[in-house]
Every structure is written in structure tokens, then in C-alpha cells.
Scaffold this motif. Structure first.
Motif, PDB file in Angstrom:
ATOM      1  N   MET A 186      10.768  -0.363 -10.868  1.00 36.17           N
ATOM      2  CA  MET A 186      11.896  -1.734 -10.209  1.00 36.17           C
ATOM      3  C   MET A 186      13.115  -0.566  -9.447  1.00 36.17           C
ATOM      4  O   MET A 186      12.648   0.604  -9.930  1.00 36.17           O
ATOM      5  CB  MET A 186      12.004  -1.937 -11.384  1.00 36.17           C
ATOM      6  N   LYS A 187      13.950  -1.071  -8.898  1.00 33.96           N
ATOM      7  CA  LYS A 187      15.011  -0.360  -8.384  1.00 33.96           C
ATOM      8  C   LYS A 187      16.003  -0.082  -9.236  1.00 33.96           C
ATOM      9  O   LYS A 187      16.080  -0.703 -10.346  1.00 33.96           O
ATOM     10  CB  LYS A 187      15.874  -1.251  -7.277  1.00 33.96           C
ATOM     11  N   ASP A 258       8.399   2.649  -1.138  1.00 31.66           N
ATOM     12  CA  ASP A 258       7.782   1.059  -1.742  1.00 31.66           C
ATOM     13  C   ASP A 258       7.701   1.037  -2.553  1.00 31.66           C
ATOM     14  O   ASP A 258       6.281   0.431  -3.266  1.00 31.66           O
ATOM     15  CB  ASP A 258       6.293   1.651  -0.251  1.00 31.66           C
ATOM     16  N   GLU A 260       8.171  -2.158  -3.903  1.00 33.26           N
ATOM     17  CA  GLU A 260       7.882  -3.672  -3.993  1.00 33.26           C
ATOM     18  C   GLU A 260       6.275  -3.757  -3.297  1.00 33.26           C
ATOM     19  O   GLU A 260       5.751  -4.367  -3.737  1.00 33.26           O
ATOM     20  CB  GLU A 260       8.171  -4.719  -2.906  1.00 33.26           C
ATOM     21  N   ASN A 263       4.308  -2.885  -6.600  1.00 27.14           N
ATOM     22  CA  ASN A 263       4.263  -3.847  -7.943  1.00 27.14           C
ATOM     23  C   ASN A 263       3.629  -4.590  -7.168  1.00 27.14           C
ATOM     24  O   ASN A 263       3.164  -5.590  -7.826  1.00 27.14           O
ATOM     25  CB  ASN A 263       5.677  -4.013  -7.624  1.00 27.14           C
ATOM     26  N   LYS A 264       3.058  -4.807  -5.850  1.00 27.40           N
ATOM     27  CA  LYS A 264       2.893  -6.188  -5.299  1.00 27.40           C
ATOM     28  C   LYS A 264       1.207  -6.162  -5.561  1.00 27.40           C
ATOM     29  O   LYS A 264       0.340  -6.843  -6.252  1.00 27.40           O
ATOM     30  CB  LYS A 264       3.212  -6.680  -3.923  1.00 27.40           C
TER      31      LYS A 264
END
Ligand SMILES: *Cc1c(COP(=O)(O)O)cnc(C)c1O
Length: 392
Positions: A186-187, A258, A260, A263-264
Motif C-alpha cells: 500500500m502507499k 507499481d 497497484e 496488488n491487482k
């Protein structure tokens, strides 16, 4: 040829990326100088350490002079708790943490209790979440430190750190978060999260083991962790482990490139796994929050099953998973996290943690589910309790 094993224990540790190894290699041999020396070899390693410090700082929204290297996540946690406790003892002796922290925090707090500190272990809700209001209510004029983890290593629950941080800051108390599991998932921005200290370890995001860092916000009073030479601004003495530091820097840069996209993929695997297990195997429950959870984590309780037997049988099928945290498997005590979310001892014992990572595929998910269906059925056949329920 031996069949490929399926590794789904990425919250315990991850394999190092080739690019990280390549970045580290020169610092074992050609670039070996002691960074405290003035000549060329020393300047070269000093430069490499500075680059890594900038890489870590950039990944969490800090500045390089707020990053201190440590030997592991455990050490960073110890340093945060002990260092703040020692440096702020004149202000008070009260520390607040949660019941679901890693043992690196819990056992350190327990040790401080023996030295006259008072520790509040906040309870969590059924999803493993600490409520910001409970933090507010627990703060007294003796409180010097609040330490709440960013994401839980066992059940994957993501804590409302920014909200808690806001409250703690308003009260003028120092706030630490163990972000060991959260980096790359997560950010992380130390200002958005309102944290003063944050722990990191390299091996949870495809970096080297024995590498860690502690972020310390400028102006925060903290005692040295190791005394000796002047390394880490006189706060952690000892000639720097340059390859580990370089590897940590490279790994955090890659892990936060990256988030996201990474995580996707993980989320698709996690959700398929959870949905299939809950739908296809009776007497199962998901531990942790359905949405506020790390994309990598699935934690499932199987009623009438002994978690250790489940792990051994999965291992025989070439699947590496965990029954809680790596540190507690092997012991017979049920996980303190599962007990804190209200599970009965028996249910906590029958729990499985699967944490996906880079090497996993959707095919792996289906293989694990199919194996689990067979193993769970076989183990339940041996359970008198299950027989009783089944025949009701
Ligand atoms: C793994 C872990 C640690 C310990 O990190 P090490 O580098 O293995 O010492 C601390 N906290 C959490 C939440 C972890 O998952």
C-alpha cells in the motif's frame, strides 16, 4: 523431475529479486571499503549507503536524514520502543500498543513493564481493527508513545493509521507504526499517516534478510540503540552492512514502483482462493477484514482440524503455507492475534495463513484449493467432534 513447489508464505519471507542481488554483489568484493574512511574505497561505499538512504526515504515520503539503518524489522521495532522509552522517561512511563502486534513489539513492551513502564494493550474488534477512539481514550498525561502496526502479519487487516496518527499528534504523543508488512502492499507516506517512527525490513519485499530501517521524524527524541562508533549519527554503532543496505534500497525502490499493478494480481488470487474455500469447504471462516486487508493475505479457520497437521499434509503435496505467524508455528500456543479477534482456542488451532506473492499464478490457487478439499476431508474423518456434528 521434481514437481514445482508452490510457495504461499510471502508474509514470512520472500525470495530476493535478481536485480537486488545484482545491485548487492559488488559490495561483497570489489567495493569493500569501510564507509567511515576518507579514501576512495570508503567514499565509494559511503555513497552507496547514501543512495540507499535516499531510496528508502523516497519510498515512504521522508527525507534521507530521517532514515536509520537497522539489522532487521525486529531490531527497528526494538529501537523504536526502547529508544523512545529511554529518551522520554522524564515525560512519563505509559506506552499504548495493541493486542495484535508482532512479538517484536509485544515482547519488547513486556520487557519494559519489568523496568517500571506501564503498557496498555488495546483490544481489537472481530476483524482485528484498533479503533481510533480507543486510542484517544487510552492516552493519559503520562503517555509517551503509541505503537500500532500498519497491517497485521497474520490476518492481513489494515489499520486506520492516518486517523489514529491524527489523534495521537493532537495529544502531542509520539506515534510509531510497524510497517513491515505494508511496504509494497500500500502507499506509505509518513506525513499522510501522521507517524513519527516507522519500521521496515527488506526480506518481506524481495530484499535481503538482515536488512532493516527505522524512520525517525526530525526532532523526535530517541536514544541510541547500539553505542560505539559514530555510524548512523551515533545512534547505531557498528561498521555498516553495505550489501544489505544497498539491497534494502534497491528492493524498496522496486517494491514501491507499481504497487497497484502488483496488488491487482495478488487480489485476484486472494479473492478466488477465499471465495472457493468458503463456498466449497463447509465449516470454514475468513479471519480478518473482507476489504481492509492486504491483497496478499488469506487466513481461514477450518473447524475440526489441527492446523499443524494441515500444514504438514500441504507440505507433502509441495505447498508451503503457514498457520499464523512463522514465529509462532511450531509452538502449541494458539495465535495471540486469532484469540484477540475472539476465536475459540480450537478454532484458532485450525487456522491456515496463505500469503501470495510474485511467483504465484491462478493455477496455483486452484491447485491449493483442490488439495485442501482432499486434506480437510481426510483430517475431519479422524475427528470425533466432526462425526458428532455431521450425524446430528
Ligand atoms: C516479519 C515481521 C517483523 C520482524 O521482521 P524481521 O526482519 O523478520 O525481524 C516485525 N513485524 C512484522 C509485522 C512482521 O511481519
Amino acid at each position: 523431475m521434481e514437481a514445482k513447489r508452490i510457495y504461499v508464505d510471502h508474509s514470512a519471507t520472500t525470495p530476493m529479486k535478481k536485480e537486488v542481488l545484482d545491485a548487492m554483489l559488488p559490495y561483497f568484493t570489489e567495493s569493500f571499503g569501510n564507509a567511515s574512511t576518507v579514501y576512495a574505497e570508503g567514499r565509494e561505499t559511503k555513497k552507496a549507503i547514501n543512495t540507499a538512504r535516499e531510496q528508502v526515504a523516497k519510498a515512504i515520503g521522508a527525507t534521507a536524514d530521517e532514515i536509520f539503518f537497522a539489522g532487521s524489522g525486529t531490531e527497528a521495532d526494538n529501537w523504536a520502543i526502547r529508544g523512545i522509552a529511554a529518551a522520554n522517561r522524564n515525560k512519563g512511563n505509559h506506552i499504548i500498543t495493541s493486542a495484535v502486534e508482532h512479538h517484536a513489539i509485544l515482547h519488547t513492551c513486556a520487557a519494559l513493564e519489568k523496568d517500571g513502564f506501564e503498557v496498555t494493550y488495546l483490544p481489537v474488534d472481530e476483524y482485528g481493527m484498533v479503533s481510533p477512539e480507543s486510542v484517544r481514550d487510552a492516552i493519559t498525561d503520562k503517555t509517551i508513545l503509541v505503537s500500532i502496526m500498519t497491517a497485521n502479519n497474520e490476518i492481513g487487516t489494515i489499520m486506520p493509521i492516518a486517523e489514529i496518527g491524527k489523534i495521537v499528534k493532537e495529544k502531542g504523543v509520539i506515534f510509531h507504526t510497524d510497517a513491515v508488512q505494508a511496504i509494497g502492499m500500500m502507499k506509505i507516506d509518513v506525513d499522510e499517516l501522521n507517524v513519527d517512527l516507522l519500521s521496515v525490513t527488506g526480506h518481506k519485499f524481495y530484499g535481503p534478510k538482515g536488512s532493516g530501517a527505522l524512520y525517525v521524524r526530525k526532532g523526535t527524541k530517541i536514544s541510541p540503540f547500539v553505542t560505539g562508533g559514530g555510524q548512523e549519527k551515533n545512534k547505531r554503532a557498528g561498521t555498516e552492512n553495505v550489501p544489505a543496505i544497498v539491497g534494502l534500497g534497491k528492493a524498496i525502490e522496486l517494491a514501491t514502483e507499481d504497487i497497484e499493478g502488483h496488488n491487482k494480481k495478488l487480489r485476484q488470487m486472494r479473492d478466488r482462493f477465499i471465495d472457493r474455500i468458503l463456498n466449497e469447504i463447509p465449516y470454514t471462516r475468513l479471519n480478518g477484514h473482507r476489504t481492509e486487508r492486504m491483497a496478499s493475505n488469506a487466513n481461514i479457520s477450518f473447524e475440526f482440524i489441527e492446523g499443524e497437521s494441515l500444514l504438514l499434509m500441504l507440505d507433502m503435496k509441495g505447498i508451503s503455507a503457514s498457520s499464523g505467524s512463522a514465529c509462532t508455528s511450531g509452538s502449541l500456543d494458539p495465535s495471540h492475534v486469532l484469540l484477540a479477534i475472539g476465536l475459540k482456542h480450537e478454532t484458532a488451532h485450525g487456522s491456515l495463513r496463505v500469503t501470495f506473492g510474485n511467483s504465484n499464478t491462478m493455477e496455483d490457487v486452484d491447485t491449493i484449493v483442490e488439495e485442501l478439499k482432499v486434506i480437510v476431508a481426510r483430517l475431519r474423518e479422524m475427528s470425533p467432534l466432526y462425526e458428532a456434528v455431521k450425524n446430528k
